[in-house]
Design a protein around this motif. Structure first.
Motif, PDB file in Angstrom:
ATOM      1  N   UNK A 120     -78.739-113.614  12.127  1.00  0.00           N
ATOM      2  CA  UNK A 120     -78.095-112.548  12.897  1.00  0.00           C
ATOM      3  C   UNK A 120     -79.139-111.830  13.724  1.00  0.00           C
ATOM      4  N   UNK A 121     -78.703-111.323  14.858  1.00  0.00           N
ATOM      5  CA  UNK A 121     -79.607-110.553  15.707  1.00  0.00           C
ATOM      6  C   UNK A 121     -79.101-109.127  15.847  1.00  0.00           C
ATOM      7  N   UNK A 122     -78.258-108.706  14.918  1.00  0.00           N
ATOM      8  CA  UNK A 122     -77.726-107.355  15.030  1.00  0.00           C
ATOM      9  C   UNK A 122     -78.237-106.482  13.901  1.00  0.00           C
ATOM     10  N   UNK A 123     -77.688-106.686  12.674  1.00  0.00           N
ATOM     11  CA  UNK A 123     -78.004-105.788  11.568  1.00  0.00           C
ATOM     12  C   UNK A 123     -79.493-105.792  11.259  1.00  0.00           C
ATOM     13  N   UNK A 124     -80.070-106.995  11.025  1.00  0.00           N
ATOM     14  CA  UNK A 124     -81.471-107.049  10.615  1.00  0.00           C
ATOM     15  C   UNK A 124     -82.387-106.490  11.693  1.00  0.00           C
ATOM     16  N   UNK A 125     -82.132-106.934  12.963  1.00  0.00           N
ATOM     17  CA  UNK A 125     -83.023-106.482  14.026  1.00  0.00           C
ATOM     18  C   UNK A 125     -82.848-105.008  14.340  1.00  0.00           C
ATOM     19  N   UNK A 126     -81.590-104.548  14.287  1.00  0.00           N
ATOM     20  CA  UNK A 126     -81.383-103.122  14.576  1.00  0.00           C
ATOM     21  C   UNK A 126     -82.019-102.266  13.503  1.00  0.00           C
ATOM     22  N   UNK A 127     -81.884-102.682  12.229  1.00  0.00           N
ATOM     23  CA  UNK A 127     -82.498-101.889  11.170  1.00  0.00           C
ATOM     24  C   UNK A 127     -84.014-102.007  11.242  1.00  0.00           C
ATOM     25  N   UNK A 128     -84.536-103.158  11.701  1.00  0.00           N
ATOM     26  CA  UNK A 128     -85.978-103.257  11.925  1.00  0.00           C
ATOM     27  C   UNK A 128     -86.401-102.313  13.038  1.00  0.00           C
ATOM     28  N   UNK A 129     -85.527-102.181  14.063  1.00  0.00           N
ATOM     29  CA  UNK A 129     -85.823-101.239  15.147  1.00  0.00           C
ATOM     30  C   UNK A 129     -85.848 -99.815  14.618  1.00  0.00           C
ATOM     31  N   UNK A 130     -84.954 -99.504  13.676  1.00  0.00           N
ATOM     32  CA  UNK A 130     -84.955 -98.169  13.062  1.00  0.00           C
ATOM     33  C   UNK A 130     -86.300 -97.896  12.405  1.00  0.00           C
ATOM     34  N   UNK A 131     -86.831 -98.928  11.710  1.00  0.00           N
ATOM     35  CA  UNK A 131     -88.107 -98.728  11.026  1.00  0.00           C
ATOM     36  C   UNK A 131     -89.245 -98.510  12.017  1.00  0.00           C
ATOM     37  N   UNK A 132     -89.157 -99.169  13.184  1.00  0.00           N
ATOM     38  CA  UNK A 132     -90.207 -98.961  14.191  1.00  0.00           C
ATOM     39  C   UNK A 132     -90.168 -97.527  14.686  1.00  0.00           C
ATOM     40  N   UNK A 133     -88.963 -97.032  14.965  1.00  0.00           N
ATOM     41  CA  UNK A 133     -88.833 -95.664  15.460  1.00  0.00           C
ATOM     42  C   UNK A 133     -89.215 -94.648  14.377  1.00  0.00           C
ATOM     43  N   UNK A 134     -88.896 -94.957  13.125  1.00  0.00           N
ATOM     44  CA  UNK A 134     -89.145 -94.009  12.049  1.00  0.00           C
ATOM     45  C   UNK A 134     -90.601 -94.021  11.617  1.00  0.00           C
ATOM     46  N   UNK A 135     -91.252 -95.192  11.741  1.00  0.00           N
ATOM     47  CA  UNK A 135     -92.635 -95.270  11.287  1.00  0.00           C
ATOM     48  C   UNK A 135     -92.722 -95.164   9.770  1.00  0.00           C
TER      49      UNK A 135
END
Length: 892
Positions: free
Chosen positions: A823-838
């Motif tokens: 999938x390119x939605x849930x996993x990648x979006x939540x990975x994006x959250x981690x990038x923004x959150x640090x």
């Protein structure tokens, strides 16, 4: 541009092979490159505790050049030569150049001797090649790379800033606002961008250079005065300096990518939610309308008057004509919206949409069926009531009309039957009276049905208790009595006429014989004249040949016809002799015919004149039909080739759509080539259209030389174009699904092979049992036990949400991609959250508003609010709340 400038993106390090080795750099550009390249090299050499002062002198022995390559690559080069001789220096430089070449860089016209000799142009060209390879090559933005990628990155970052328009790496940066905008976009606290002025480039450039050196650890590689004082700053110097900004802000770039992913998911969620709301509202409105309408249709209270019942019928017709059709459209649109929503949710890997209780498509169809059943019963009831009210009025009016007609017909008939005009009549008059009486008898017999109908209607009115039955019965009795009297008088008058006829019959026998033979002959001549003057219309040469043959046969009958004419004239002459001989009172002309001998002779002469005219007309038409036959053969020869060609192409396209040869791209390329060959056939269709135009102009309506009509060819051609276009579109959609879901070509081939194997009727769909067998062949454990049946029911709800009972290939690959692809939605979006959150494991509201567009940021915050836990950081959104809001409890 310098002659060692880069070529295309893929050959970005290859200088032009035919440059002039003696051509000098522009002095201003050389100065800018010296400073920029020296600062860039020192920014890396200082990590090794050293630096250079003069770029063409300090790299001559190759030692610092090798050290620079080790620092920027992180790899160890071959051991350098420590000698001071020229051969040692050349050896060290060659080691450096060999290392650069090992990284895929093609060095053209740059040799170790030029570097050792301190050639400024070659040295700067070599350093630029190193910068391209190790600082710019890996820059990628939206599938672009190197220079284009770096330029696109700058344009994206500076797009919101006034007076900044980055189009290149030279004059677009002269006013300094581009550098300031890059810094402010990522570190707004370092520069007060609002105070900068476009007409003060020196201040802007110095501000950007100083801030970059002080806070961003980017050395000052350019001089503001050199940039402002040069008509066109050096592109390589600008690119080198800007690449340092890109690498400094690479972390911010990742955060922006993560924010874009979140925006995409939020936009899809918003769109799907709007579709859900639209479905719910449309379904509620339609069900409410059905609920209000059914009681009105089920109301069966009858009205007392015909007008009231007719008004009810008119209201029902208005409902069928005006009120119901829009609701039919709404019902159809509702089903379309439901299917579209399910497809979007399936492509987003989201659960299928389940409408509210009682608002499923099946519920609406059920309610609609009740509505139509009520319509049917209501219309039948209205018509029965109207018929019942109309019946009595209709019967009474029908009795009055028939009685009036019959009474009008009988008026004066008794007086006519009592006349004795036959006593002084001649034979012809007697026969005329007898014929007239026979006609009257026929008329009388014809009126028998009306009398019976009048009696039957009176009887029915009596049975229905009609209020005016006494007057109806009296009038009916009077009609019946009068009818019996007319019958007796008719019989009496006929007997008198027949007795008188026999007295004069002998005298009139010859007139009768004349009339019997003259009438057929006259009719024959009139028919012959009509045929000879008839404007014939023929469509084939066989038809004109048939007309010619019939005309020749007609001419062969003329001698016999002339004999008959003379015989008829002889009968008339004999009648004249008998009248003169016996002085018989034969007043007037022949009572049996109006055809005179003069008329017979005149028509005979006319027939003889028309025969040669007909000969000429048939000859001319025969020549025209020969020309038409040539046109038919010409059209038929082409149509018999084009028609089967179209059918063959249709069958070939059908085979291509289910066969597997190569990748989807190969199939798409094959189909497009196939489409091109079909389009190239268009001139033959146009030629056939031209021949068809000639046939139409000649008014040719049939062609025995071919079974293919122009309309059939046109329809087949349009279907062929439509079929190849639709097949290409299907392959394109399969490519989109494959790329979007990460399906390999081997998987796609396996899916297609499995689908085709079980699609035994080549319908393009699989039934439930066929689909189940296909899944088992792919390794799914679906047994006949309750657990297997439940699993298969779950899969069917995914591939066939509308319960149509069939599975298309598109639904099949959607399901298989969902089961097999990453999938390119849930996993990648939540990975994006981690990038923004640090390292914080949460995002503040302010950070979310800064990273996302305003509407999507507010939407995300609103979605998060109900899920924020009691222990969350105030004004922040933690990982658990973020995941639950975007994907639901089931995805945690």
């Amino acid at each position: 541009m310098d002659h060692y400038d880069s070529q295309q993106t893929n050959d970005y390090m290859q200088p032009e092979e035919d440059w002039d080795r003696d051509l000098l750099l522009d002095p201003a550009w050389e100065k800018q490159q010296r400073k920029t390249f020296t600062a860039w090299c020192n920014s890396h050499l200082r990590k090794a505790g050293t630096q250079i002062e003069n770029i063409e002198e300090d790299f001559r022995d190759g030692l610092k050049l090798m050290l620079l390559l080790e620092v920027i690559s992180g790899e160890r080069l071959a051991k350098p030569e420590r000698g001071k001789m020229r051969v040692h220096k050349i050896s060290n430089v060659n080691k450096a150049l060999d290392f650069i070449a090992s990284k895929g860089v093609k060095l053209v016209s740059i040799g170790a001797e030029e570097i050792v000799d301190g050639n400024v142009k070659m040295t700067l060209g070599m350093i630029w090649t190193i910068i391209l390879r190790f600082a710019i090559q890996d820059i990628s933005v939206e599938e672009t790379s190197a220079k284009e990628g770096l330029l696109l990155w700058c344009q994206r970052k500076t797009a919101p800033y006034k007076n900044v328009n980055i189009q290149n790496f030279h004059i677009s940066w002269k006013d300094g606002l581009g550098f300031c905008a890059l810094i402010h976009r990522h570190r707004p606290e370092l520069i007060d961008y609002g105070k900068l002025r476009k007409d003060d480039p020196l201040t802007n450039l110095n501000t950007a250079f100083d801030v970059a050196e002080k806070y961003l650890d980017i050395p000052k590689m350019l001089d503001a005065e050199d940039i402002v004082g040069t008509a066109r700053p050096d592109e390589k110097a600008i690119m080198t300096y800007v690449s340092s900004f890109y690498h400094a802000f690479s972390g911010a770039q990742k955060a922006e990518t993560a924010a874009n992913r979140i925006c995409k998911v939020l936009a899809v969620n918003q769109e799907n939610e709007q579709l859900m709301e639209d479905y719910e509202k449309l379904a509620s409105d339609l069900l409410e309308w059905i609920r209000r309408t059914i009681p009105w249709l089920e109301n069966r209270a009858p009205e007392n008057t015909m007008h009231a019942m007719q008004q009810k019928l008119e209201d029902f017709r208005d409902y069928r004509r005006l009120h119901k059709p829009p609701k039919v459209q709404e019902k159809c649109q509702l089903e379309i919206n439901f299917n579209t929503l399910q497809t979007k949710l399936r492509l987003s890997n989201r659960p299928a949409f389940m409408p509210s209780e009682g608002r499923m498509v099946s519920d609406i169809n059920s309610a609609w069926g009740c509505l139509e059943q009520a319509e049917k019963g209501y219309e039948e009831w209205l018509l029965n009531e109207i018929r019942r009210l109309e019946r009595l009025d209709h019967l009474a009016e029908k009795f009055r009309q028939k009685a009036s007609i019959h009474e009008a017909w009988t008026d004066g008939k008794e007086a006519m039957l009592r006349q004795k005009d036959y006593e002084t009549a001649t034979l012809s008059e007697i026969k005329a009276l007898l014929k007239k009486h026979e006609a009257f008898e026929s008329d009388l017999a014809a009126h028998q049905d009306r009398v019976e109908q009048i009696a039957a209607i009176a009887q029915e009115l009596n049975e229905l208790d009609y209020y005016d039955s006494p007057s109806v019965n009296a009038r009916c009795q009077k009609i019946c009595d009068q009818w019996d009297n007319l019958g007796a008088l008719t019989q009496k008058r006929r007997e008198a006429l027949e007795r008188t006829e026999k007295l004069l019959e002998t005298i009139d026998q010859l007139y009768l014989e004349y009339a019997k033979r003259a009438a057929p002959f006259n009719n024959w001549m009139e028919g012959a004249m009509e045929d000879l003057q008839d404007t014939f219309i023929v469509h084939t040469i066989e038809e004109i040949q048939g007309l010619t043959t019939a005309h020749e046969q007609f001419k062969a009958t003329l001698p016999d016809a002339d004999k008959e004419r003379l015989a008829i004239l002889g009968i008339h002459n004999e009648v004249s002799k008998i009248v003169q001989t016996y002085h018989v009172n034969m007043a007037g002309t022949n009572p049996y015919t109006t055809i005179t001998p003069q008329e017979i002779n005149g028509k005979w002469d006319h027939v003889r004149q028309l025969v040669p005219r007909r000969d000429q007309a048939l000859t001319e038409e025969h020549a025209r039909q020969q020309h038409n036959e040539r046109l038919r053969k010409q059209f038929g020869a082409q149509a018999n080739v084009i028609g089967p060609w179209i059918q063959t192409k249709m069958e070939e396209i059908g085979r291509i759509s289910i066969e597997m040869h190569g990748t989807l791209e190969d199939q798409l390329s094959h189909l497009r080539q196939y489409e091109k060959s079909i389009v190239n056939y268009k001139p033959k269709i146009d030629q056939l259209e031209g021949d068809h135009q000639l046939i139409q102009e000649a008014l040719i309506f049939d062609n025995k030389h071919t079974n293919h009509t122009m309309e059939h060819i046109r329809v087949g051609w349009e279907q062929l174009l439509t079929t190849i276009a639709r097949t290409i579109n299907e392959v394109e959609n399969q490519i989109l699904t494959r790329d979007a879901k990460g399906i390999s070509q081997e998987q796609m081939n396996e899916f297609r092979a499995s689908f085709n194997h079980f699609d035994r009727d080549h319908s393009g769909t699989l039934g439930p049992e066929e689909f189940k067998a296909c899944l088992i062949s792919l390794g799914y454990d679906i047994g006949n036990d309750p657990q297997g049946e439940a699993e298969f029911a779950r899969i069917m709800s995914i591939v066939d949400p509308n319960r149509l009972g069939v599975v298309t290939f598109q639904a099949f690959i959607d399901f298989m991609s969902r089961e097999t692809a990453d999938t390119d939605t849930a996993d990648q979006v939540m990975a994006s959250f981690k990038i923004l959150a640090g390292d914080k494991n949460y995002i503040t509201v302010d950070e979310l508003r800064r990273e996302l567009p305003p509407d999507q940021a507010e939407y995300c915050i609103a979605r998060m609010a109900p899920y924020t836990g009691p222990d969350a950081v105030p004004g922040a959104l933690d990982y658990m709340s973020f995941s639950t809001a975007l994907y639901g409890e089931s995805d945690l």
